[in-house]
Motif scaffolding. Structure first.
Motif, PDB file in Angstrom:
ATOM      1  N   MET A 112     -13.427 -11.263  -4.638  1.00 17.46           N
ATOM      2  CA  MET A 112     -13.592 -12.537  -5.336  1.00 17.46           C
ATOM      3  C   MET A 112     -14.518 -12.393  -6.537  1.00 17.46           C
ATOM      4  N   LEU A 113     -15.590 -11.620  -6.383  1.00 18.76           N
ATOM      5  CA  LEU A 113     -16.498 -11.439  -7.510  1.00 18.76           C
ATOM      6  C   LEU A 113     -15.810 -10.685  -8.652  1.00 18.76           C
ATOM      7  N   LEU A 114     -14.971  -9.709  -8.331  1.00 17.41           N
ATOM      8  CA  LEU A 114     -14.222  -9.020  -9.378  1.00 17.41           C
ATOM      9  C   LEU A 114     -13.270  -9.980 -10.085  1.00 17.41           C
ATOM     10  N   CYS A 115     -12.638 -10.847  -9.324  1.00 16.31           N
ATOM     11  CA  CYS A 115     -11.762 -11.876  -9.891  1.00 16.31           C
ATOM     12  C   CYS A 115     -12.545 -12.790 -10.826  1.00 16.31           C
ATOM     13  N   ARG A 161     -17.340  -1.280  -3.905  1.00 17.51           N
ATOM     14  CA  ARG A 161     -17.330  -1.887  -2.562  1.00 17.51           C
ATOM     15  C   ARG A 161     -15.917  -2.050  -2.021  1.00 17.51           C
ATOM     16  N   ILE A 162     -14.959  -2.361  -2.892  1.00 16.93           N
ATOM     17  CA  ILE A 162     -13.572  -2.486  -2.439  1.00 16.93           C
ATOM     18  C   ILE A 162     -13.043  -1.135  -1.982  1.00 16.93           C
ATOM     19  N   LEU A 163     -13.345  -0.095  -2.732  1.00 14.10           N
ATOM     20  CA  LEU A 163     -12.847   1.238  -2.388  1.00 14.10           C
ATOM     21  C   LEU A 163     -13.404   1.751  -1.067  1.00 14.10           C
ATOM     22  N   GLN A 164     -14.544   1.208  -0.621  1.00 11.75           N
ATOM     23  CA  GLN A 164     -15.085   1.597   0.679  1.00 11.75           C
ATOM     24  C   GLN A 164     -14.150   1.239   1.839  1.00 11.75           C
ATOM     25  N   HIS A 165     -13.202   0.353   1.587  1.00  8.20           N
ATOM     26  CA  HIS A 165     -12.303  -0.089   2.649  1.00  8.20           C
ATOM     27  C   HIS A 165     -11.152   0.881   2.890  1.00  8.20           C
ATOM     28  N   ALA A 220      -5.979  -7.165  -3.174  1.00  8.55           N
ATOM     29  CA  ALA A 220      -6.983  -6.257  -3.737  1.00  8.55           C
ATOM     30  C   ALA A 220      -6.320  -5.215  -4.620  1.00  8.55           C
ATOM     31  N   GLY A 221      -5.112  -4.804  -4.245  1.00  7.34           N
ATOM     32  CA  GLY A 221      -4.388  -3.815  -5.026  1.00  7.34           C
ATOM     33  C   GLY A 221      -4.131  -4.270  -6.451  1.00  7.34           C
ATOM     34  N   TRP A 222      -3.643  -5.500  -6.598  1.00 10.32           N
ATOM     35  CA  TRP A 222      -3.367  -5.917  -7.981  1.00 10.32           C
ATOM     36  C   TRP A 222      -4.646  -6.292  -8.732  1.00 10.32           C
ATOM     37  N   PHE A 223      -5.686  -6.738  -8.011  1.00  9.20           N
ATOM     38  CA  PHE A 223      -6.987  -6.921  -8.669  1.00  9.20           C
ATOM     39  C   PHE A 223      -7.473  -5.598  -9.256  1.00  9.20           C
ATOM     40  N   LEU A 224      -7.398  -4.525  -8.438  1.00  9.62           N
ATOM     41  CA  LEU A 224      -7.852  -3.211  -8.885  1.00  9.62           C
ATOM     42  C   LEU A 224      -6.975  -2.674 -10.009  1.00  9.62           C
ATOM     43  N   LEU A 225      -5.678  -2.853  -9.884  1.00  9.57           N
ATOM     44  CA  LEU A 225      -4.768  -2.363 -10.917  1.00  9.57           C
ATOM     45  C   LEU A 225      -5.035  -3.063 -12.242  1.00  9.57           C
ATOM     46  N   THR A 274      -4.866   4.872  -7.306  1.00  7.86           N
ATOM     47  CA  THR A 274      -5.450   4.448  -6.036  1.00  7.86           C
ATOM     48  C   THR A 274      -5.015   3.027  -5.685  1.00  7.86           C
ATOM     49  N   ALA A 275      -4.997   2.148  -6.686  1.00 10.90           N
ATOM     50  CA  ALA A 275      -4.592   0.763  -6.452  1.00 10.90           C
ATOM     51  C   ALA A 275      -3.193   0.689  -5.869  1.00 10.90           C
ATOM     52  N   VAL A 276      -2.284   1.494  -6.397  1.00 10.61           N
ATOM     53  CA  VAL A 276      -0.896   1.463  -5.933  1.00 10.61           C
ATOM     54  C   VAL A 276      -0.723   2.239  -4.624  1.00 10.61           C
ATOM     55  N   ASP A 277      -1.216   3.476  -4.592  1.00  8.65           N
ATOM     56  CA  ASP A 277      -0.966   4.339  -3.436  1.00  8.65           C
ATOM     57  C   ASP A 277      -1.695   3.872  -2.177  1.00  8.65           C
TER      58      ASP A 277
END
Length: 403
Positions: A184-187, A213-217, A252-257, A271-274
């Motif tokens: 949410m904060l990235l958004c 922090r998202i990538l930690q998941h 989260a994937g499309w947020f990261l992408l 990473t976002a896609v895979d």
């Protein structure tokens, strides 16, 4: 062939977005007290007058975004509705007595009296989105400052001192990194920084922290996306640690992408896609009945959430955005195939041809279980945002086909 298919998707999605917007314009506005009714039955009738602050903020944001960026929605009634919702929020959403500066209620009575406060940051998140987006239309500097002020409070709660949220620190309740918070904060960083170089500088460190922090998941040697992990990125014990939410991972994937594309970060795009699209799709897609499971246990145990095997509207919305965004930038046919599969299931099962809008809650077999169109957690947001973003992505794809 692909161009024809993409054109068909755009036409259906465009028509569906018009129908969804019309549904909420017709049934949700409270002309007496301001703001919006969100508890709407299948035919639009109000069945509860409580107003949920998440959903008020989301509806203000969605109306404002449509008005600002799509010519056919540049209509006075849409702008006035957004202003009405924002005024209602600014007047009633904050609850000073809740123990924290700027804490917002979770739900309000029809006339704005607080009913419940959640010990989370999400009411405040959607308050920020609403005020920032509307201020871009009205050029209201005070409203923009209000959004930034609330954002700064959010950052303080999340990164420095959460005591203002009112949640007691119990000895057995370990602090966790819940994926929803950095997402949410990235958004919000993306929202606040659009076209504003001064704000970009202010929040440049925060976006990197959110991505980290998202990538930690990404857990289990890169083979699973878990919903909650420890603050240092380790797997939590028990059911909480094993929980997977495929729809959330796809979002989260499309947020990261989206973030990776703005930064030109090719590795993060991959990473976002895979990891955040392909893993939750493969684990979350119901091979017997179709559709995405709501929750899963990474070790195959039955999740403790009673609705775990239901098919909900919003994970499918996020999956549509994710795969169309991925295809539009990577152009691998497998990504378009994923989109086709999700699209066919979604429009066959969720869309209500008779009354408009979408049903939100299906059985595992794809039958409508709850037939309301809006409730405490379903409002004017995931469906129109999905349709809006997919229409924009399809516009871009078809323009490239023509050039």
């Amino acid at each position: 062939m692909t161009e024809t298919l993409l054109g068909q998707y755009r036409e259906r999605i465009r028509t569906e977005l018009d129908r969804v917007v019309d549904f909420w314009l017709k049934y949700s506005h409270d002309k007496e007290h301001g703001g919006f009714f969100t508890c709407l039955g299948k035919d639009g009738k109000v069945y509860d007058e409580l107003k949920y602050v998440w959903l008020q903020g989301r509806q203000v944001w969605m109306y404002s975004r449509l008005y600002r960026t799509m010519e056919r929605f540049h209509k006075p009634e849409i702008l006035e509705a957004a202003k009405s919702g924002a005024a209602f929020l600014q007047k009633f959403a904050r609850v000073p007595a809740s123990g924290g500066s700027g804490k917002c209620a979770f739900c309000l009575t029809r006339d704005g009296r607080a009913v419940k406060v959640q010990r989370t940051v999400f009411s405040e998140c959607f308050y920020v989105m609403a005020m920032d987006e509307l201020s871009r239309i009205t050029q209201d500097k005070e409203m923009q400052a209000d959004a930034e002020s609330m954002m700064d409070q959010l950052i303080f709660w999340v990164r420095t001192d959460p005591s203002g949220l009112g949640r007691p620190q119990l000895p057995g309740d370990l602090p966790v990194n819940s994926m929803a918070v950095p997402m949410m904060l990235l958004c919000l960083v993306d929202q606040l920084t659009e076209g504003r170089t001064d704000v970009v500088e202010k929040y440049k460190d925060l976006s990197g922290w959110c991505v980290e922090r998202i990538l930690q998941h990404i857990q289990r040697d890169g083979k699973a996306i878990l919903e909650s992990v420890t603050l240092d990125g380790k797997e939590l014990p028990g059911c909480q640690g094993r929980l997977q939410n495929p729809g959330h991972a796809l979002e989260a994937g499309w947020f990261l992408l989206q973030y990776a594309l703005t930064k030109g970060d090719v590795q993060l795009q991959k990473t976002a896609v895979d990891k955040f699209m392909e893993i939750p799709f493969h684990t979350g897609w119901d091979k017997q009945h179709g559709g995405l499971f709501y929750f899963l246990d990474v070790d195959g145990h039955c999740p403790t959430q009673l609705e775990w095997n239901m098919k909900l509207w919003w994970p499918h919305c996020e999956a549509l955005i994710a795969y169309l965004m991925a295809y539009s930038h990577i152009r691998e046919n497998v990504l378009l195939d994923r989109f086709k599969l999700i699209y066919d299931y979604t429009f066959r099962h969720f869309s209500d041809e008779k009354h408009g809008e979408w049903f939100g809650y299906l059985s595992r077999q794809g039958e409508v279980v709850l037939d309301f169109k809006g409730g405490p957690f379903k409002g004017f947001f995931h469906v129109p945002r999905c349709l809006y973003m997919c229409e924009k992505l399809l516009d871009g794809l078809l323009e490239k086909q023509d050039s």
